[in-house]
Design a protein around this motif. Sequence first.
Motif, short mmCIF file in Angstrom:
data_model
loop_
_atom_site.label_atom_id
_atom_site.label_comp_id
_atom_site.label_asym_id
_atom_site.label_seq_id
_atom_site.Cartn_x
_atom_site.Cartn_y
_atom_site.Cartn_z
N LEU A 7 0.83 -1.20 0.00
CA LEU A 7 0.00 0.00 0.00
C LEU A 7 0.86 1.26 0.00
O LEU A 7 0.54 2.26 -0.64
N LYS A 8 1.98 1.22 0.76
CA LYS A 8 2.88 2.38 0.76
C LYS A 8 3.47 2.60 -0.62
O LYS A 8 3.63 3.74 -1.07
N ASN A 9 3.80 1.50 -1.31
CA ASN A 9 4.34 1.63 -2.66
C ASN A 9 3.32 2.24 -3.61
O ASN A 9 3.67 3.05 -4.47
N ILE A 10 2.04 1.83 -3.42
CA ILE A 10 0.99 2.41 -4.26
C ILE A 10 0.92 3.92 -4.04
O ILE A 10 0.80 4.71 -4.98
N ILE A 11 0.99 4.31 -2.78
CA ILE A 11 0.94 5.74 -2.45
C ILE A 11 2.14 6.47 -3.06
O ILE A 11 2.02 7.55 -3.63
N GLN A 12 3.29 5.84 -2.94
CA GLN A 12 4.53 6.49 -3.37
C GLN A 12 4.62 6.65 -4.88
O GLN A 12 5.14 7.65 -5.38
N VAL A 13 4.12 5.64 -5.64
CA VAL A 13 4.27 5.70 -7.09
C VAL A 13 3.06 6.30 -7.78
O VAL A 13 3.04 6.48 -8.98
N SER A 14 2.02 6.57 -7.01
CA SER A 14 0.81 7.15 -7.60
C SER A 14 0.99 8.65 -7.74
O SER A 14 2.03 9.22 -7.45
N CYS A 15 -0.12 9.26 -8.16
CA CYS A 15 -0.09 10.71 -8.37
C CYS A 15 -0.41 11.49 -7.10
O CYS A 15 -0.66 12.70 -7.15
N SER A 63 0.04 13.66 -4.05
CA SER A 63 1.04 14.68 -3.78
C SER A 63 1.84 14.32 -2.53
O SER A 63 1.41 13.51 -1.70
N VAL A 64 3.00 14.92 -2.39
CA VAL A 64 3.85 14.67 -1.22
C VAL A 64 3.11 15.03 0.06
O VAL A 64 3.18 14.31 1.06
N VAL A 65 2.37 16.14 0.02
CA VAL A 65 1.65 16.58 1.21
C VAL A 65 0.60 15.54 1.60
O VAL A 65 0.49 15.15 2.77
N ASN A 66 -0.19 15.06 0.61
CA ASN A 66 -1.23 14.08 0.90
C ASN A 66 -0.63 12.74 1.33
O ASN A 66 -1.21 12.03 2.16
N LYS A 67 0.51 12.39 0.75
CA LYS A 67 1.17 11.14 1.12
C LYS A 67 1.53 11.17 2.61
O LYS A 67 1.26 10.22 3.35
N ARG A 68 2.14 12.27 3.03
CA ARG A 68 2.50 12.40 4.44
C ARG A 68 1.26 12.42 5.32
O ARG A 68 1.26 11.85 6.42
N LEU A 69 0.22 13.09 4.83
CA LEU A 69 -1.02 13.18 5.59
C LEU A 69 -1.64 11.79 5.79
O LEU A 69 -2.07 11.44 6.89
N THR A 82 0.46 9.77 8.25
CA THR A 82 0.32 10.27 9.61
C THR A 82 -1.03 9.89 10.21
O THR A 82 -1.12 9.45 11.36
N MET A 83 -2.10 10.05 9.41
CA MET A 83 -3.44 9.71 9.89
C MET A 83 -3.57 8.21 10.15
O MET A 83 -4.19 7.80 11.15
N ALA A 84 -2.98 7.40 9.28
CA ALA A 84 -3.02 5.95 9.48
C ALA A 84 -2.25 5.56 10.74
O ALA A 84 -2.70 4.69 11.51
N ASP A 85 -1.12 6.19 10.96
CA ASP A 85 -0.33 5.91 12.17
C ASP A 85 -1.09 6.31 13.43
O ASP A 85 -1.07 5.59 14.44
#
Length: 215
Positions: free
Chosen positions: A6-14, A16-22, A25-28
């Motif tokens: 799932l992290k790879n999907i997030i990382q290679v998808s479109c 944004s960096v801000v949403n990826k971190r968000l 963080t929310m999942a954690d």
Amino acid sequence: MIFNRLKNIIQVSCVSVVNKRLIETMADDESFCKGMKTSAILESRLIDSFLTENNQIKLWILHLYNGYTSGEILSLVFRYNSSWINWKSQVLPVLPLIEFAINEQKYIGKYKVDKDLMGDLWHSLSSIQLILEKLKSDNFDIESSLKFAGALETLNYFMDQLSGKYGAEKIQFGLIYHFFKDYWDDLKECTLLEHLVIWQRCKKDGEIQKSPDTF
């Protein structure tokens, strides 16, 4: 493993960096609050995004994806629809499912009369007969009188078939589904549909010509 994918999907998808971190963080945070693994949180969120918010319908969809046959799902839906809560049936919009069951009959064919297996069906039709007779007696206009008289005539034919009156004549259950569809507004609280599906599922495999996932 799931979390990494799932992290790879997030990382290679479109995303944004801000949403990826968000998202991370929310999942954690949710993982910490619920005492669940982050991977389980992400998996749950991902699955829920594909499903309806209605928990009952969500359960049926999950059953279907987990290997239940279409017949098993129809049986569950029709049983739930005819169940009574607070003295009212569920009255779900199941006409499309009735049409689906009608279409599936081309893979199933006809059945020989078996009095032992037909008992529940016959009794269901008998209860519907009482409903239609009352509707006929309560409605005095010519249109309603003709409507319910025709329904009773058709119903009596089905009951005679089930009782073996016509000997070796085979039963076309698609016609019974059609009957239920035609009189849906008057019969939507009955349990006949569930009994039809259950009976067809109980037939031996050798007697049924199955489509890939039918009944």
